[in-house]
Design an enzyme around this catalytic site. Structure first.
Site, PDB file in Angstrom:
ATOM      1  CE  LYS A  63      -3.734   0.360   2.222  1.00 11.85           C
ATOM      2  NZ  LYS A  63      -4.855  -0.509   3.287  1.00 11.85           N
ATOM      3  CB  SER A 183      -3.681  -4.388  13.418  1.00 11.66           C
ATOM      4  OG  SER A 183      -4.724  -3.726  14.330  1.00 11.66           O
ATOM      5  CB  SER A 185      -5.574  -0.489  11.865  1.00  8.38           C
ATOM      6  OG  SER A 185      -6.314   0.015  11.680  1.00  8.38           O
ATOM      7  CG  ASP A 363      24.520 -31.492 -14.001  1.00 11.49           C
ATOM      8  OD1 ASP A 363      23.492 -31.462 -14.132  1.00 11.49           O
ATOM      9  OD2 ASP A 363      24.962 -33.127 -14.023  1.00 11.49           O
ATOM     10  CE  LYS A 534      15.356  -4.321 -34.288  1.00  9.93           C
ATOM     11  NZ  LYS A 534      15.382  -3.977 -33.959  1.00  9.93           N
ATOM     12  CG  ASP A 536       9.759  -3.108 -29.495  1.00  5.35           C
ATOM     13  OD1 ASP A 536       9.455  -2.850 -30.656  1.00  5.35           O
ATOM     14  OD2 ASP A 536       8.718  -3.619 -28.905  1.00  5.35           O
TER      15      ASP A 536
END
Length: 835
Positions: A63, A183, A185, A363, A534, A536
């Site tokens: 947020k 929290s 809040s 590997d 390439k 673009d």
């Protein structure tokens, strides 16, 4: 990291080897307390050791409060950021989650630098689900249960604490230990660790039944219904956040409330305090400094790193080692970037095995915390620094694999002969999720010898992610092709290709251009191929003048047409960027804007390339950031290097790019044309450019030693007219009439058809403004059919655009054309008909 809260408008900080630009540190984000952006960045940097384990491996939804959180009376504007924005650092890991509108790539926050970047872009709140990604990018079962205790109107935090104690009594009986989190809040979150054996739906069902049980026993205190009308005076037990599609504020995340409160883990003794309240970020920092971290009990332990290995093998059928003991990795990812990981003596063991499976490959395996981190390398270790080889990460292997050699039976995973190609020790310089660098010393007389190698992740995460294996130049041992000293006078360029001095202050030359080619013609350039993506974007030459120490300097950008476009891209040129550690240089590259999927988008770049006003540029740079992808070097420390072979110019370019800003990118080079074409097509890129590694740089020349191979056909064209729109497009542009230069015609132009698709509303408005002043009474092109000319508005042939199309018609028109955008970097005389 030192505090980033100092005054000043901008700083470059290095965190765990990551260079980050932090700006507006003195900006007030919380007006009621005067808390600044610098303090927020400092908080996230300091809280990282306890926050990172809580979010590790989880997709993060953010947020953002770009203009601050505001006050209780006037809250600031906020928006959710799920999809990782194109301007995010390339080193930031991301994984996709499927949505109704298609996949979205979410960031994974795994290191301190990632937290600081979030704070820099005003991502104050971090929200995560209760599940984590697995090593292959798959969604795992949840490893946490969460209950959100939300006080309704008239209820308070003390009532939430009372409900929390009731829930604790029930879950204790189920063998689940709860950790409370105020929290930040209004309420309290309750977390319990799970073993990962249940799906999100199953966990949600259990949480729902728990909420109902508490409501049934305490109807005057708690409610489990989602209906807001029944919550007055009660605590709502939100059980739904266990749904796989939902998220909860991460423990230790700041909140975007009027006060800089934090989702703060608490002890049960604290919940018994009648004066229980939310905690500020300074209080939380003090608690952690004192060793108080109640959430530590829920920090995820690393999964058994050999689970995937065992799942693919039957110990009764393969001679490979299949140990029973669990090999665990590090307990959290809170450490910064692991710049210098060491075992005893500062070295780790490695092995390179030659594996004759369905096809021969090698590997590479490196010791790490009890296992061997492994990559499959189809072509083995590059013999020189001039070539990079593809590497694909595989599952970790047991330490016993260091010496394994033998025959894996037919029908088993990896069936075939395996032998040890070389083994020894590696002294690591970097060990990160996207980059590994070290000096590898093989056994005496072995084929590897001593090699400084780099593994660089290019796409994906975890198992099956793609990497490049690069043999780095040992600069301490280099005696040939030294960098010419700055501004030393020397003779004119010789036929041998030696570098010669160039007068200072010259404008950059016109760039070298590629011809169109096919895979067949490209293979004739030589073996092995030198293949670049390439990109673009728009071609640009960059001219750097600096101190030679990587400090502030001046960087100018010129389009292919010669127009100075420096001020249009401040993220590439402002405030001493890109800080090349040389006295001067001229580089060649492509300015690129990325779309939401991380692919180059010429359409997005349109929003930047035409802007000239400072405020418009600054605003759009936030919405549409760009990067400068380099691929060549023309001048270095006063010397013309265009006559050096491409492979040598690339080596010099690598030297000056190291340590520059994130917006400056040196993309990899590939040596397998077919694989590069297949990968670029699969990733929906424009195509590739194949070059002769021995080629000189020929300014202003279109050379057959550079060939571009596109997956779609494109054509630049001069805009010569407009057909008015009808229906929904009434009053604006219906289609554009296009032409190409034709010296053998009376007008000098030949009509090639029209384009009426590929526009959005913004593009149409912009084109209308640009084309209106170009109206002329008579057409300036030959060969326009009556059907197209009937209601056309004719334009002076001054602007160039680009379309993609299916093929050419027999009469020379583009079939099924789609608009790509204007090309302000091209003039009408530079347009060529593409075959």
């Amino acid at each position: 990291m030192a505090s980033a809260g100092a005054a000043g408008t901008e700083q470059i900080v290095t965190i765990g080897g990551r260079r980050l630009r932090v700006t507006n540190l003195e900006k007030v984000v919380y007006p009621e307390t005067g808390t600044t952006k610098g303090e927020i960045i400092d908080y996230y940097a300091r809280i990282a050791p306890v926050l990172l384990p809580a979010v590790s491996g989880r997709p993060v939804t953010r947020k953002r409060w770009v203009d601050g959180v505001g006050t209780a009376e006037e809250p600031g504007a906020v928006f959710f950021a799920k999809q990782l924005e194109p301007g995010a650092p390339s080193w930031l890991p991301r994984l996709p989650i499927e949505h109704s509108g298609g996949p979205k790539e979410y960031p994974l926050i795994e290191e301190v630098a990632a937290l600081v970047w979030c704070a820099q872009v005003a991502s104050i709140e971090l929200h995560v689900p209760q599940w984590r990604f697995g090593p292959g990018g798959e969604r795992r079962h949840p490893d946490r249960l969460v209950l959100d205790l939300d006080p309704g109107p008239g209820a308070d935090l003390a009532q939430c604490a009372e409900v929390a104690r009731i829930a604790r009594g029930i879950l204790d009986g189920m063998g689940l230990d709860l950790v409370p989190v105020t929290s930040g809040s209004k309420g309290i979150h309750l977390y319990a660790a799970l073993d990962g054996g249940q799906t999100s739906d199953q966990v949600s069902a259990v949480a729902h039944e728990l909420a109902r049980a508490i409501e049934a026993d305490h109807p005057d205190l708690a409610v489990s219904s989602m209906a807001k009308a029944v919550r007055a005076g009660k605590v709502f037990i939100d059980w739904s956040q266990n749904n796989a599609k939902k998220t909860t504020i991460a423990p230790y995340s700041l909140r975007g409330r009027p006060q800089p409160w934090v989702a703060a883990p608490r002890t049960w003794e604290e919940l018994d305090d009648p004066a229980l309240r939310q905690l500020s970020f300074t209080e939380v920092l003090d608690r952690v400094a004192d060793g108080i971290d109640p959430f530590h009990a829920l920090a995820p332990t690393e999964e058994d790193r050999l689970d995937a290995y065992r799942a693919k093998r039957d110990a009764a059928r393969t001679p490979e080692p299949v140990p029973d003991a669990r090999a665990r990795g590090r307990s959290s990812r809170a450490d910064e970037a692991r710049e210098e990981p060491t075992t005893s003596g500062g070295e780790r063991r490695f092995v390179i095995q030659e594996h004759h499976a369905r096809r021969l490959h090698f590997d590479l395996r490196i010791e790490d915390a009890g296992v061997l981190v492994s990559w499959a390398v189809p072509k083995g270790v590059p013999p020189t620094a001039e070539r990079n080889h593809l590497a694909v990460m595989t599952e970790p292997h047991p330490i016993e694999y260091l010496t394994f050699a033998g025959t894996i039976p037919a029908g088993e995973y990896g069936a075939g002969e395996m032998s040890v190609w070389d083994t020894g020790t590696v002294r690591l310089e970097k060990w990160r999720d996207d980059e590994v660098i070290g000096t590898f010393t093989g056994r005496p007389g072995g084929p590897l010898g001593v090699a400084r190698l780099a593994l660089i992740r290019t796409s994906g995460a975890g198992e099956k992610s793609s990497w490049l294996l690069h043999r780095m130049v040992d600069r301490s041992a280099r005696t040939e092709k030294p960098r010419p000293p700055a501004r030393r006078a020397s003779a004119a360029p010789s036929r041998s290709g030696a570098a010669a001095p160039v007068p200072e202050g010259d404008e950059p030359p016109a760039p070298m251009l590629a011809e169109h080619g096919t895979p067949g013609t490209a293979r004739r350039l030589g073996t092995p191929s030198w293949v670049e993506v390439k990109w673009d974007g728009i071609r640009a030459l960059g001219t750097w003048t600096g101190s030679g120490r990587g400090e502030d300097g001046r960087f100018r950008l010129h389009a292919r047409s010669g127009i100075d476009i420096t001020d249009r891209y401040p993220e590439l040129t402002a405030d001493g960027a890109p800080r090349f550690a040389v006295a001067d240089a001229v580089v060649d590259g492509e300015i690129v804007a990325l779309d939401a999927s991380g692919r180059p988008s010429f359409a997005r770049l349109q929003a930047r390339m035409h802007l000239t006003r400072g405020r418009e540029i600054e605003r759009e740079a936030v919405r549409t950031p760009v990067r400068y992808h380099l691929f060549d070097l023309l001048r270095l420390d006063g010397h013309d290097v265009t006559r050096l072979p491409l492979r040598d110019r690339r080596e010099l370019l690598e030297g000056i790019v190291e340590g520059t800003d994130d917006a400056i990118v040196l993309p990899p080079v590939f040596d397998d044309l077919d694989a590069a074409l297949e990968a670029s097509d699969r990733l929906r890129l424009e195509g590739v450019v194949v070059k002769d590694a021995a080629s000189a740089y020929l300014p202003g020349t279109r050379s057959s030693r550079w060939l571009k191979i596109k997956h779609t056909r494109t054509q630049e064209a001069v805009i010569v007219g407009i057909r008015p729109g009808k229906g929904a497009r009434s009053g604006t542009i219906g289609s554009l009439l296009l032409a190409v230069p034709a010296p053998d015609t009376e007008s000098g132009l030949r009509y090639i058809g029209r384009v009426g698709t590929g526009f959005n509303d913004r593009t149409l408005r912009d084109l209308q403004q640009r084309l209106e002043p170009l109206r002329i009474p008579r057409r300036a092109v030959d060969g326009v059919p009556v059907a197209d000319a009937g209601d056309a508005v004719w334009l002076s042939p001054d602007l160039v655009g680009e379309v993609e199309f299916a093929n050419w018609t027999p009469d020379g028109s583009v079939r099924h054309a789609r608009w790509r955008g204007l090309r302000p970097d091209k003039s009408p005389s530079q347009v060529r008909v593409e075959s």
